[in-house]
Design an enzyme around this catalytic site. Structure first.
Site, PDB file in Angstrom:
ATOM      1  N   HIS A   1       0.805  -1.221   0.000  1.00  0.00           N
ATOM      2  CA  HIS A   1       0.000   0.000   0.000  1.00  0.00           C
ATOM      3  C   HIS A   1       0.844   1.280   0.000  1.00  0.00           C
ATOM      4  O   HIS A   1       0.798   2.070  -0.922  1.00  0.00           O
ATOM      5  CB  HIS A   1      -0.885   0.057   1.261  1.00  0.00           C
ATOM      6  CG  HIS A   1      -1.763  -1.130   1.475  1.00  0.00           C
ATOM      7  ND1 HIS A   1      -2.920  -1.368   0.751  1.00  0.00           N
ATOM      8  CD2 HIS A   1      -1.663  -2.150   2.362  1.00  0.00           C
ATOM      9  CE1 HIS A   1      -3.483  -2.483   1.188  1.00  0.00           C
ATOM     10  NE2 HIS A   1      -2.744  -2.972   2.160  1.00  0.00           N
TER      11      HIS A   1
HETATM   12  O1  RIB Z   1      -5.087  -0.123   4.832  1.00  0.00           O
HETATM   13  C1  RIB Z   1      -3.704  -0.095   4.578  1.00  0.00           C
HETATM   14  C2  RIB Z   1      -3.020   0.917   5.432  1.00  0.00           C
HETATM   15  O2  RIB Z   1      -3.209   0.602   6.802  1.00  0.00           O
HETATM   16  C3  RIB Z   1      -1.497   0.950   5.230  1.00  0.00           C
HETATM   17  O3  RIB Z   1      -1.028   2.248   5.467  1.00  0.00           O
HETATM   18  C4  RIB Z   1      -0.997   0.026   6.278  1.00  0.00           C
HETATM   19  O4  RIB Z   1       0.336   0.336   6.688  1.00  0.00           O
HETATM   20  C5  RIB Z   1      -1.951   0.320   7.394  1.00  0.00           C
HETATM   21  O5  RIB Z   1      -1.487   1.486   8.072  1.00  0.00           O
END
Ligand code: RIB
Ligand code: CA
Length: 314
Positions: free
Chosen positions: A244
């Site tokens: 992500h």
């Molecule tokens: O949903 C994904 C996010 O939530 C990313 O930033 C992961 O590191 C968590 O913080």
């Protein structure tokens, strides 16, 4: 040769946050990391502030200042994600305890002081965790809002729906009130939602390319991936896990790898089943003002090629 873009990464490491930090530190010709501000999210603040320093030392950059910020959301109890990231938040490989110090200044004060000190419009904020620090800084010092060059955040979801509840993505769900304040602040906003991060999966060949890199960084990233992808593979039956947070840094380096559209995005703060949902008006039916560039697609091959090439530099 243009000067590197000044950024502050606001983060809750988290293995994917770690990869985002590494990608930024591996790209000094394009990005000057003024500081890393930590927030409670994936794991509690004490661990996110420790993990950020572990990552800076792994990158060989112990001089990057790391600040601890807010240890709980503005108005709710903290929700963490050890089920994804493990007890330490960086499960997958044991790395040495950090020797670099945590800065004494609170992260929110660092954000305020830096945005006041740097020329207006020259600092970009890159939040990749819950938005508590950013919202607190904006509330405490409204004069800094107009000085922010832009915000590039990982958070939200629309077509991909939620990952922590059926409706909400984790970063937004943890602190919906903070997200509402940031999305309403009027700062130029780029949103990297699950709609795009779920198209950037850590397939085996991509992970093995990390593992084959010389030095410690590539193998560490591969070990983190081996750990955190088990959650997504089990849940989605996917061929790997979404990386992500590095999508935000990749967008700053190579926006051509992404496509999206400027739309209205509102944050649900009252929904019984939809708390923290990003209500993205993708089809522009609401008539509400466009407040975000909402990214929808990614050139995944190009993203992993960039990431692998940059990690090899560390
Ligand atoms: O949903 C994904 C996010 O939530 C990313 O930033 C992961 O590191 C968590 O913080
Ligand atoms: Ca994160």
């Amino acid at each position: 040769m243009t000067a590197p873009r000044k950024i502050i990464i606001d983060t809750d490491p988290g293995q994917d946050d770690a990869v985002a930090i590494l990608l930024a530190l591996a790209s000094p010709e394009a990005l000057e990391v003024l500081g890393i501000t930590c927030v409670a999210g994936n794991v509690p603040l004490a661990l996110t502030a420790k993990n950020a320093r572990i990552v800076c030392e792994l990158a060989g950059r112990p001089e990057v200042p790391v600040y601890a910020g807010c240890d709980a959301p503005l108005a709710r109890k903290l929700v963490t994600a050890e089920h994804v990231h493990g007890k330490t938040g960086l499960d997958g490989i044991d790395l040495p305890e950090p020797r670099m110090p945590l800065q004494k200044q609170h992260a929110v004060d660092f954000l305020i002081d830096t945005l006041r000190a740097e020329p207006a419009g020259t600092v970009t904020l890159v939040p990749i965790g819950p938005l508590t620090n950013i919202a607190t800084a904006f509330a405490r010092a409204p004069d800094i809002v107009g000085r922010v060059a832009g915000i590039v955040l990982m958070g939200g979801a629309y077509f991909e729906v939620g990952n922590i509840t059926p409706a909400a993505e984790f970063n937004i769900h943890v602190d919906p009130e903070a997200a509402q304040a940031v999305f309403a602040a009027g700062v130029p906003l780029t949103v990297m939602p699950l709609d795009v991060t779920h198209k950037a999966l850590t397939t085996r060949p991509r992970v093995e390319a990390f593992r084959a890199l010389p030095g410690r960084v590539g193998p560490a990233v591969a070990a983190w991936t081996d750990f955190f992808e088990r959650f997504d593979k089990e849940k989605y039956g996917s061929d790997g896990a979404p990386l992500h947070d590095p999508c935000t840094i990749a967008w700053l380096l190579r926006p051509d790898l992404f496509t999206g559209r400027r739309i209205n995005v509102e944050i649900e703060t009252e929904g019984r089943f939809t708390l923290g949902m990003t209500v993205a008006d993708w089809w522009r039916v609401s008539g509400r003002p466009e407040n975000a560039f909402f990214v929808g697609d990614i050139d995944a091959e190009g993203f992993y090629a960039l990431l692998t090439e940059r990690l090899a530099r560390l």
